[in-house]
Design an enzyme around this catalytic site. Structure first.
Site, mmCIF file in Angstrom:
data_model
loop_
_atom_site.group_PDB
_atom_site.id
_atom_site.type_symbol
_atom_site.label_atom_id
_atom_site.label_comp_id
_atom_site.label_asym_id
_atom_site.label_seq_id
_atom_site.Cartn_x
_atom_site.Cartn_y
_atom_site.Cartn_z
ATOM 1 N N LYS A 1 2.555 -19.722 27.862
ATOM 2 C CA LYS A 1 2.526 -20.252 26.511
ATOM 3 C C LYS A 1 1.443 -21.319 26.313
ATOM 4 O O LYS A 1 0.753 -21.315 25.297
ATOM 5 C CB LYS A 1 3.919 -20.820 26.220
ATOM 6 N N ARG B 1 6.732 -25.498 46.208
ATOM 7 C CA ARG B 1 7.707 -26.446 45.650
ATOM 8 C C ARG B 1 9.066 -25.784 45.526
ATOM 9 O O ARG B 1 9.140 -24.608 45.187
ATOM 10 C CB ARG B 1 7.275 -26.870 44.237
#
Ligand SMILES: [Zn+2]
Length: 217
Positions: free
Chosen positions: A15, A162
């Site tokens: 986005k 992560r």
């Protein structure tokens, strides 16, 4: 051409990238609340100081304050022609507050674009992300790889995935996103301004879908 938009979509839907492309195409600023917060904090405005208190203590910025600062941002001259709100509003309460504000200034939203993406695609995209375990520098194996595989360019430490980028975490995050966003989508759908895009496609393909909705071609 339509010029006033809200872009919605979960992390990994692309986005932000599309907001930047559409901003150039339509000629209006792309505005993310994170960016407005940082700017207000840096400029030390009255609202910036309030926001800083929440941000530094790790608390969510309250709706009222967020709405006020978004309203302030949308009132600035560069939004005269229009704007792309990137990732705002995130709740029905905020959506209604935004509508009220825009109605007052007689410039209602032209469209809401929802970047719908398959979990598998987000997992593939996020799976390319690496972070340095030592200094926190971020990499992407496809678009921004380290010079030496698995090593940080800056400090030489090992690169890791992560915990947020692991498949289980991504899947959970997408579920939560869908659940919290569905009332918002329904709201905009009932207003007849919602467009659902296939954000699992390539960047080029998605940007064509965006251009079609914006009436740019
Ligand atoms: Zn490092």
């Amino acid at each position: 051409m339509k010029t006033r938009f809200v872009f919605l979509g979960p992390p990994g839907a692309g986005k932000g990238t599309q907001a930047a492309l559409a901003s150039a195409l339509v000629g209006v600023p792309a505005i993310a609340t994170g960016g407005i917060f940082r700017e207000a904090i840096a400029r030390e405005t009255a609202m910036g100081k309030q926001i800083a208190q929440f941000v530094t203590s790790g608390l969510l910025v309250p709706d009222k304050l967020t709405n006020a600062i978004v309203g302030e941002r949308l009132s600035s001259p560069d939004c005269g022609k229009g704007f792309i709100l990137d990732g705002y509003p995130r709740s029905l309460v905020k959506a209604k507050a935004l509508d009220d504000f825009l109605r007052e200034s007689q410039r209602p939203l032209d469209g809401v674009l929802y970047f719908k993406v398959e979990a598998a695609v987000v997992m593939e995209r996020m799976g390319q992300r690496r972070i340095c375990g030592q200094c926190g520098a971020t990499y992407n194996l496809v678009s921004q790889p380290p010079q030496e595989a698995g090593r940080c360019d800056k400090c030489g430490a090992s690169l890791i995935v992560r915990s947020d980028d692991r498949p289980e975490a991504i899947s959970k995050r997408l579920d939560v996103y869908e659940e919290t966003t569905s009332p918002l989508l329904k709201y905009y759908e009932e207003k007849g301004i919602l467009s659902v895009l296939n954000a699992s496609a390539s960047v080029e393909d998605v940007s064509r879908q965006v251009a079609a909705v914006c009436g740019a071609r």
